[in-house]
Design a protein around this motif. Structure first.
Motif, PDB file in Angstrom:
ATOM      1  N   THR A   4       0.069   5.283   0.605  1.00 54.80           N
ATOM      2  CA  THR A   4      -0.982   6.218   0.988  1.00 54.80           C
ATOM      3  C   THR A   4      -0.575   7.630   0.607  1.00 54.80           C
ATOM      4  O   THR A   4       0.512   8.088   0.959  1.00 54.80           O
ATOM      5  N   HIS A  23      -8.029   0.797  -6.797  1.00 50.50           N
ATOM      6  CA  HIS A  23      -7.886  -0.648  -6.965  1.00 50.50           C
ATOM      7  C   HIS A  23      -6.531  -0.980  -7.598  1.00 50.50           C
ATOM      8  O   HIS A  23      -6.114  -0.310  -8.550  1.00 50.50           O
ATOM      9  N   THR A  63       0.835  -1.196   0.000  1.00 49.15           N
ATOM     10  CA  THR A  63       0.000   0.000   0.000  1.00 49.15           C
ATOM     11  C   THR A  63       0.872   1.248   0.000  1.00 49.15           C
ATOM     12  O   THR A  63       1.860   1.314   0.725  1.00 49.15           O
ATOM     13  N   PHE A  89      -9.630   3.789  -1.634  1.00 54.99           N
ATOM     14  CA  PHE A  89      -8.483   3.122  -2.226  1.00 54.99           C
ATOM     15  C   PHE A  89      -8.615   3.123  -3.738  1.00 54.99           C
ATOM     16  O   PHE A  89      -9.732   3.067  -4.261  1.00 54.99           O
ATOM     17  N   LEU A 103      -1.761  -1.137  -4.232  1.00 51.85           N
ATOM     18  CA  LEU A 103      -2.970  -0.559  -3.644  1.00 51.85           C
ATOM     19  C   LEU A 103      -2.642   0.841  -3.160  1.00 51.85           C
ATOM     20  O   LEU A 103      -1.770   1.020  -2.309  1.00 51.85           O
ATOM     21  N   TRP A 104      -3.286   1.835  -3.740  1.00 51.32           N
ATOM     22  CA  TRP A 104      -3.092   3.230  -3.327  1.00 51.32           C
ATOM     23  C   TRP A 104      -4.264   3.646  -2.459  1.00 51.32           C
ATOM     24  O   TRP A 104      -5.411   3.300  -2.748  1.00 51.32           O
ATOM     25  N   GLN A 105      -3.974   4.373  -1.408  1.00 51.48           N
ATOM     26  CA  GLN A 105      -5.005   4.886  -0.512  1.00 51.48           C
ATOM     27  C   GLN A 105      -4.937   6.400  -0.501  1.00 51.48           C
ATOM     28  O   GLN A 105      -3.851   6.980  -0.587  1.00 51.48           O
ATOM     29  N   GLN A 117     -12.671   5.202   4.166  1.00 54.77           N
ATOM     30  CA  GLN A 117     -11.399   5.040   3.471  1.00 54.77           C
ATOM     31  C   GLN A 117     -11.617   4.877   1.972  1.00 54.77           C
ATOM     32  O   GLN A 117     -12.559   4.226   1.553  1.00 54.77           O
TER      33      GLN A 117
END
Length: 128
Positions: free
Chosen positions: A83, A113, A81, A111, A121-123, A109
């Protein structure tokens, strides 16, 4: 829209060993010992970057139903991930939707995909 990278989550098989490696091989210092986060299904340890608020989070699956277990089994250890700090999460999510980007919302939250970003996975998170 994006202000900075807030943190990087690294999926590992053994968080205690990863902590030792990051400290001994990279000279980075964790804030404490690995701790269980049952609500997230992980065992984790945080390695901060000075007083910037940015950090690396080493995460190990906790139990068979951990959300990171399938990724770890499929892809092995590595970045799970990233962020991004944003001024406005809702506005950033709406911009992504307009671009046709597949996003996943879990509670508050947001994200991006991993199929949209070559496996990462980017948040999105409100800038602190």
């Amino acid at each position: 829209m994006y202000e900075s990278i807030w943190y990087v989550g690294v999926a590992v098989k053994d968080v205690a060993q990863a902590k030792k490696d990051y400290e001994e091989k990279l000279g980075l210092k964790a804030t404490g010992e690995p701790e269980d986060s049952p609500q997230l299904g992980i065992k984790r340890v945080v390695i901060p970057f000075g007083d910037t608020g940015q950090f690396i989070e080493l995460v190990e699956p906790l139990g068979e139903n951990s959300a990171i277990r399938p990724t770890l089994e499929r892809r092995g250890e590595g970045i799970h991930t990233v962020t991004l700090a944003v001024d406005d999460v809702k506005a950033a999510a709406e911009d992504l939707r307009r671009r046709g980007t597949r996003i996943v919302e879990v509670g508050t939250q947001v994200f991006i995909h991993p199929s949209e970003t070559h496996g990462v996975l980017w948040q999105l998170r409100k800038k602190e």
